[in-house]
Write a protein that holds these residues in place. Structure first.
Motif, PDB file in Angstrom:
ATOM      1  N   HIS A 132       0.832  -1.205   0.000  1.00 37.85           N
ATOM      2  CA  HIS A 132       0.000   0.000   0.000  1.00 37.85           C
ATOM      3  C   HIS A 132       0.869   1.258   0.000  1.00 37.85           C
ATOM      4  CE1 HIS A 132      -1.953   3.230   2.420  1.00 37.85           C
ATOM      5  NE2 HIS A 132      -2.842   3.107   1.456  1.00 37.85           N
TER       6      HIS A 132
ATOM      7  N   ARG B 217       0.984   4.039  -2.986  1.00 37.53           N
ATOM      8  CA  ARG B 217       0.572   5.400  -2.647  1.00 37.53           C
ATOM      9  C   ARG B 217       1.646   6.423  -2.988  1.00 37.53           C
ATOM     10  NH1 ARG B 217      -3.074   7.877   2.020  1.00 37.53           N
ATOM     11  NH2 ARG B 217      -1.984   9.832   1.953  1.00 37.53           N
TER      12      ARG B 217
ATOM     13  N   PHE C 144      -0.773  15.289  -6.425  1.00 39.36           N
ATOM     14  CA  PHE C 144      -1.381  16.272  -5.515  1.00 39.36           C
ATOM     15  C   PHE C 144      -0.364  17.310  -5.021  1.00 39.36           C
ATOM     16  CE2 PHE C 144      -3.964  12.450  -5.418  1.00 39.36           C
ATOM     17  CZ  PHE C 144      -5.234  12.972  -5.665  1.00 39.36           C
TER      18      PHE C 144
ATOM     19  N   PHE D  69      -9.927  15.129 -12.550  1.00 35.66           N
ATOM     20  CA  PHE D  69      -9.219  13.851 -12.696  1.00 35.66           C
ATOM     21  C   PHE D  69      -8.974  13.497 -14.165  1.00 35.66           C
ATOM     22  CE2 PHE D  69     -11.577  12.588  -8.526  1.00 35.66           C
ATOM     23  CZ  PHE D  69     -10.740  13.429  -7.805  1.00 35.66           C
TER      24      PHE D  69
ATOM     25  N   ALA E  45     -13.723   8.166  -3.088  1.00 36.25           N
ATOM     26  CA  ALA E  45     -13.321   8.695  -1.774  1.00 36.25           C
ATOM     27  C   ALA E  45     -13.785  10.132  -1.596  1.00 36.25           C
ATOM     28  CB  ALA E  45     -11.808   8.608  -1.606  1.00 36.25           C
ATOM     29  N   SER E  46     -13.849  10.866  -2.706  1.00 35.87           N
ATOM     30  CA  SER E  46     -14.133  12.296  -2.547  1.00 35.87           C
ATOM     31  C   SER E  46     -15.624  12.605  -2.559  1.00 35.87           C
ATOM     32  CB  SER E  46     -13.436  13.100  -3.642  1.00 35.87           C
ATOM     33  OG  SER E  46     -14.055  12.904  -4.882  1.00 35.87           O
TER      34      SER E  46
ATOM     35  N   ALA F 280     -17.896  12.766   0.872  1.00 30.42           N
ATOM     36  CA  ALA F 280     -17.329  13.714   1.848  1.00 30.42           C
ATOM     37  C   ALA F 280     -17.416  15.144   1.303  1.00 30.42           C
ATOM     38  CB  ALA F 280     -15.887  13.343   2.157  1.00 30.42           C
TER      39      ALA F 280
ATOM     40  N   TYR G  88     -12.270   0.066  10.656  1.00 30.36           N
ATOM     41  CA  TYR G  88     -11.053  -0.723  10.406  1.00 30.36           C
ATOM     42  C   TYR G  88     -11.307  -2.166  10.838  1.00 30.36           C
ATOM     43  CZ  TYR G  88      -7.697   2.871   8.995  1.00 30.36           C
ATOM     44  OH  TYR G  88      -7.013   3.811   8.286  1.00 30.36           O
TER      45      TYR G  88
ATOM     46  N   VAL H  67     -10.118  15.451  10.743  1.00 33.17           N
ATOM     47  CA  VAL H  67     -11.096  15.484   9.632  1.00 33.17           C
ATOM     48  C   VAL H  67     -10.690  14.549   8.489  1.00 33.17           C
ATOM     49  CG1 VAL H  67     -11.978  16.979   7.793  1.00 33.17           C
ATOM     50  CG2 VAL H  67     -11.950  17.789  10.141  1.00 33.17           C
ATOM     51  N   PHE H  68      -9.381  14.508   8.199  1.00 25.98           N
ATOM     52  CA  PHE H  68      -8.908  13.696   7.072  1.00 25.98           C
ATOM     53  C   PHE H  68      -8.181  12.436   7.543  1.00 25.98           C
ATOM     54  CE2 PHE H  68      -9.147  18.080   5.394  1.00 25.98           C
ATOM     55  CZ  PHE H  68      -9.965  17.869   4.297  1.00 25.98           C
ATOM     56  N   GLY H  69      -8.394  12.047   8.805  1.00 27.83           N
ATOM     57  CA  GLY H  69      -7.738  10.853   9.337  1.00 27.83           C
ATOM     58  C   GLY H  69      -6.287  11.134   9.681  1.00 27.83           C
ATOM     59  N   THR H  70      -5.545  10.090   9.955  1.00 31.86           N
ATOM     60  CA  THR H  70      -4.108  10.194  10.239  1.00 31.86           C
ATOM     61  C   THR H  70      -3.514   8.803  10.003  1.00 31.86           C
ATOM     62  OG1 THR H  70      -2.453  10.670  11.950  1.00 31.86           O
ATOM     63  CG2 THR H  70      -4.517   9.784  12.732  1.00 31.86           C
TER      64      THR H  70
ATOM     65  N   HIS I 159      -3.145   5.734   6.054  1.00 34.40           N
ATOM     66  CA  HIS I 159      -4.268   5.866   5.109  1.00 34.40           C
ATOM     67  C   HIS I 159      -4.887   7.262   5.134  1.00 34.40           C
ATOM     68  CE1 HIS I 159      -4.500   1.657   3.846  1.00 34.40           C
ATOM     69  NE2 HIS I 159      -4.087   1.395   5.077  1.00 34.40           N
TER      70      HIS I 159
ATOM     71  N   CYS J 253      -6.088  10.968   4.348  1.00 30.94           N
ATOM     72  CA  CYS J 253      -6.694  11.328   3.060  1.00 30.94           C
ATOM     73  C   CYS J 253      -5.661  11.876   2.061  1.00 30.94           C
ATOM     74  CB  CYS J 253      -7.782  12.371   3.301  1.00 30.94           C
ATOM     75  SG  CYS J 253      -8.534  12.940   1.788  1.00 30.94           S
TER      76      CYS J 253
ATOM     77  N   TYR K 277      -6.089  19.134  -1.901  1.00 29.23           N
ATOM     78  CA  TYR K 277      -6.928  19.404  -3.069  1.00 29.23           C
ATOM     79  C   TYR K 277      -8.350  19.783  -2.624  1.00 29.23           C
ATOM     80  CZ  TYR K 277     -10.330  18.229  -6.634  1.00 29.23           C
ATOM     81  OH  TYR K 277     -11.419  18.264  -7.446  1.00 29.23           O
TER      82      TYR K 277
ATOM     83  N   PHE L  22     -12.808  23.737  -1.971  1.00 31.44           N
ATOM     84  CA  PHE L  22     -13.884  24.414  -1.231  1.00 31.44           C
ATOM     85  C   PHE L  22     -13.629  25.920  -1.156  1.00 31.44           C
ATOM     86  CE2 PHE L  22     -14.004  20.157   1.090  1.00 31.44           C
ATOM     87  CZ  PHE L  22     -14.982  19.659   0.243  1.00 31.44           C
TER      88      PHE L  22
HETATM   89  C1  HEM Z   1     -14.157  16.984   2.641  1.00 31.67           C
HETATM   90  C2  HEM Z   1     -13.511  16.175   1.871  1.00 31.67           C
HETATM   91  C3  HEM Z   1     -12.828  14.917   2.338  1.00 31.67           C
HETATM   92  C4  HEM Z   1     -12.795  14.357   3.585  1.00 31.67           C
HETATM   93  C5  HEM Z   1     -13.447  14.874   4.862  1.00 31.67           C
HETATM   94  C6  HEM Z   1     -12.014  13.155   3.493  1.00 31.67           C
HETATM   95  C7  HEM Z   1     -11.738  12.310   4.557  1.00 31.67           C
HETATM   96  C8  HEM Z   1     -11.033  11.135   4.452  1.00 31.67           C
HETATM   97  C9  HEM Z   1     -10.799  10.217   5.535  1.00 31.67           C
HETATM   98  C10 HEM Z   1     -11.295  10.411   6.969  1.00 31.67           C
HETATM   99  C11 HEM Z   1     -10.088   9.179   5.061  1.00 31.67           C
HETATM  100  C12 HEM Z   1      -9.638   7.939   5.850  1.00 31.67           C
HETATM  101  C13 HEM Z   1      -8.335   8.259   6.505  1.00 31.67           C
HETATM  102  C14 HEM Z   1      -7.790   7.199   7.416  1.00 31.67           C
HETATM  103  O1  HEM Z   1      -8.186   6.021   7.318  1.00 31.67           O
HETATM  104  O2  HEM Z   1      -6.945   7.562   8.250  1.00 31.67           O
HETATM  105  C15 HEM Z   1      -9.840   9.430   3.646  1.00 31.67           C
HETATM  106  C16 HEM Z   1      -9.134   8.586   2.818  1.00 31.67           C
HETATM  107  C17 HEM Z   1      -8.920   8.840   1.486  1.00 31.67           C
HETATM  108  N1  HEM Z   1      -9.303   9.967   0.777  1.00 31.67           N
HETATM  109 FE1  HEM Z   1     -10.362  11.522   1.491  1.00 31.67          FE
HETATM  110  N2  HEM Z   1     -11.604  12.998   2.191  1.00 31.67           N
HETATM  111  C18 HEM Z   1     -12.071  14.059   1.460  1.00 31.67           C
HETATM  112  C19 HEM Z   1     -11.865  14.297   0.114  1.00 31.67           C
HETATM  113  C20 HEM Z   1     -11.073  13.524  -0.711  1.00 31.67           C
HETATM  114  C21 HEM Z   1     -10.781  13.816  -2.090  1.00 31.67           C
HETATM  115  C22 HEM Z   1     -11.258  15.054  -2.834  1.00 31.67           C
HETATM  116  C23 HEM Z   1     -10.002  12.785  -2.551  1.00 31.67           C
HETATM  117  C24 HEM Z   1      -9.411  12.561  -3.927  1.00 31.67           C
HETATM  118  C25 HEM Z   1      -8.844  13.349  -4.656  1.00 31.67           C
HETATM  119  C26 HEM Z   1      -9.809  11.859  -1.467  1.00 31.67           C
HETATM  120  C27 HEM Z   1      -9.073  10.703  -1.563  1.00 31.67           C
HETATM  121  C28 HEM Z   1      -8.890   9.814  -0.518  1.00 31.67           C
HETATM  122  C29 HEM Z   1      -8.216   8.543  -0.671  1.00 31.67           C
HETATM  123  C30 HEM Z   1      -7.619   7.988  -1.972  1.00 31.67           C
HETATM  124  C31 HEM Z   1      -8.221   7.932   0.586  1.00 31.67           C
HETATM  125  C32 HEM Z   1      -7.645   6.556   0.956  1.00 31.67           C
HETATM  126  C33 HEM Z   1      -6.177   6.708   1.222  1.00 31.67           C
HETATM  127  C34 HEM Z   1      -5.473   5.432   1.539  1.00 31.67           C
HETATM  128  O3  HEM Z   1      -6.123   4.438   1.849  1.00 31.67           O
HETATM  129  O4  HEM Z   1      -4.240   5.446   1.490  1.00 31.67           O
HETATM  130  N3  HEM Z   1     -10.476  12.340  -0.365  1.00 31.67           N
HETATM  131  N4  HEM Z   1     -10.428  10.630   3.311  1.00 31.67           N
END
Ligand code: HEM
Length: 531
Positions: free
Chosen positions: A147, A151, A158, A209, A333-334, A337, A405, A465-468, A471, A473, A478, A483
């Motif tokens: 992974h 990645r 980005f 994209f 993913a996007s 959210a 998870y 908000v976007f995890g840590t 994995h 985000c 972007y 926004f």
């Molecule tokens: C408000 C907008 C967004 C929020 C709140 C959000 C939130 C998250 C969260 C919470 C995760 C899981 C993180 C973790 O497991 O630690 C995640 C994963 C991910 N997000 Fe977002 N996301 C947003 C927008 C986007 C956009 C626009 C994209 C694409 C361009 C994107 C692509 C991804 C991808 C590919 C993952 C999986 C990463 C991995 O498994 O390595 N997200 N996102």
């Protein structure tokens, strides 16, 4: 041939079958099949209950008893935000058991962080249908080193430079939808805008994209149909896809999108091979593949790097189908959210004209007084207040409240409790973002907390908000820029009003979170929107 003779066995027959038959009739002599079934049922219920009690043994809260077999399954079909909130408040670690699945909920900031940063013990948990829709070979299902390596190859998509190239396409889409919203409101004021916000996000994502490789009609079709994918993603689905059910429609939509992205990948390869300029994420990706291939060919010819020349990032050639799958994960993913964040952003800005006015003033200032100047990335970086509004919206109404998870090895998550292997563990993000010890008056929307002297920017550990962890985000920068660009341009071009209902502030769970009434808005033109 004893086994063949057994149906015709006669008294006195001493074959193993007959002996076994005698023993059974001796053991259960006089016992009806009915009472056997009841006994079996009681044994199963007892096993199910005992297993639940065994799994929850330790420092964790949960219902004293499990509803036989299904547990709180019915609640999970129609999840209520208040029920989740009550669960988070019940203790740092709480649990439920739905059918055979034991689910542990980690509600504090530190426990959530610990889970997300423990790839040794956990991996993202995906519902079965997600594998059918995204395909089992998709990179998001990779774990560990595989992974991380995959990645790394996506990071270049980005970078700041790449994000700045995507902005004109985003702005183009924003303007198209702003015009559409004005038309919708002219026809019927006060309509639910949540579906429109889903559509604009899908269209913006497609444009970012795959650029112009997908026709406007196709992008519109994808935007129109994409909700079928979200609707198919119930936590529990029937194991096979039955025609004309939600999962069938979701899979059909996914097939259509994958096919389209696959064709876009070939067009991008042709464009870049002909020396074209990259204009979308797909082009950047293909460009990096070509650069690395050319570098390998140079090495094969015995050439070396010139002094000061850097080797390009190592990346192999991906097939069109692999590219399509990956781009689809970005959309996947996007979509939910981003739609959630957009809905809250437009609702809150209408409810808080003081904040909207400051966004508007900033939008005009960074454009040097010309509202028609296209926003570039430097301008966005100067929009300190707009960034504060976006971050506060994401804190106040975090689109992703929890991330499921799967526990791949017994996990000593906290003093006095080990999560059993095979369980689901769900780190929650919402409580950390509403922690009263960190955010002053956390239930109030207050962008000022993100400005100099405010408490929010320093609280990095709470910003989940976007995890840590591995994995986190991939699209977070972007998404934030998108926004900011959208609300900044909207503040200049549009006026809008929110028709507040008793459900506007209530939270509905539909994969992410939305206002319960789907956000009634009316848009008006503020300035003519030019192409
Ligand atoms: C408000 C907008 C967004 C929020 C709140 C959000 C939130 C998250 C969260 C919470 C995760 C899981 C993180 C973790 O497991 O630690 C995640 C994963 C991910 N997000 Fe977002 N996301 C947003 C927008 C986007 C956009 C626009 C994209 C694409 C361009 C994107 C692509 C991804 C991808 C590919 C993952 C999986 C990463 C991995 O498994 O390595 N997200 N996102």
């Amino acid at each position: 041939m004893a086994s063949q003779s057994s149906p015709h066995a006669v008294p006195g027959d001493s074959s193993p079958e007959m002996l076994g038959g005698n023993m059974v009739s001796q053991l259960f002599g006089g016992v009806s099949y009915w009472s056997l079934a009841v006994t079996l049922f009681i044994l199963c219920v007892t096993y199910d209950q005992a297993k639940y009690q065994w799994n929850k043994w330790g420092n964790i809260v949960g219902p004293a008893f499990k509803l036989p077999f299904m547990g709180p399954f019915l609640e999970s079909i129609d999840p209520k935000f208040e029920e989740y909130a009550a669960k988070w408040a019940s203790g740092p670690l709480s649990c439920v058991s739905v059918f055979h699945k034991f689910v542990v909920i980690a509600s504090t900031r530190d426990l959530a962080r610990k889970v997300l940063n423990s790839p040794m013990y956990v991996r993202p948990c995906v519902v079965d249908i997600a594998k059918k829709i995204l395909r089992p070979t998709n990179w998001v299902f990779l774990d560990g080193k595989a992974h991380v390596d995959y990645r790394k190859g996506l990071n270049g998509l980005f970078t700041r430079k790449a994000l700045s190239e995507y902005l004109p396409g985003q702005e183009d889409m924003h303007k198209r939808y702003f015009k559409r919203w004005i038309q919708i409101s002219k026809k019927t004021p006060n309509v639910k805008f949540m579906p429109e916000f889903r559509e604009i996000n899908c269209a913006v994502s497609c444009r970012t994209f795959v650029g112009n490789y997908s026709s406007d009609e196709k992008v519109k079709k994808i935007s129109d149909d994409y909700y079928k994918v979200t609707a198919a993603l119930d936590l529990v689905n029937f194991p096979i896809i039955i025609p004309y059910t939600r999962t069938w429609y979701g899979k059909k939509c996914a097939d259509m999108v994958l096919e389209e992205f696959s064709e876009c990948a070939q067009k991008s390869k042709d464009h870049m091979a002909a020396g074209g300029v990259p204009h979308c994420l797909l082009d950047y990706w293909v460009k990096s593949m070509f650069e690395y291939k050319a570098y390998e060919e140079r090495l094969a010819r015995g050439e070396t790097l010139a002094p000061g020349e850097k080797a390009p990032a190592s990346i192999r050639m991906f097939t069109n189908w692999e590219i399509a799958q990956t781009i689809f994960t970005f959309l996947f993913a996007s979509q939910d959210a981003s739609s959630s964040a957009t809905t809250w952003l437009f609702q809150i800005m209408a409810d808080r004209p003081d904040c909207l006015e400051k966004v508007r003033e900033e939008a005009l200032r960074v454009r040097g007084g010309d509202p028609y100047k296209p926003a570039d990335i430097d301008m966005l970086d100067q929009m300190v207040y707009t960034r504060a509004v976006v971050k506060e919206c994401l804190r106040y109404r975090p689109p992703v409240t929890m991330v499921p998870y799967e526990v791949k090895k017994s996990f000593p998550v906290a003093e006095g409790y080990i999560v059993p292997k095979g369980s689901m563990i769900v780190p929650t993000l919402y409580p950390a973002l509403h922690d009263p010890e960190v955010y002053v008056d956390p239930e109030t929307f207050n962008p000022d907390r993100w400005l100099e002297g405010g408490e929010a920017e320093a609280a990095v550990k709470n910003w989940l908000v976007f995890g840590t962890g591995p994995h986190y985000c991939l699209g977070q920068t972007y998404a934030t820029y998108n926004f900011m660009a959208m609300i900044s341009l909207a503040s200049l071009m549009l006026e809008w009003e929110h028709h507040v209902t008793p459900k506007s502030e209530k939270i509905k769970v539909f994969a992410t979170i939305f206002p319960m009434d789907d956000c009634f808005l009316t848009f008006k033109e503020r300035l003519p929107i030019l192409d």
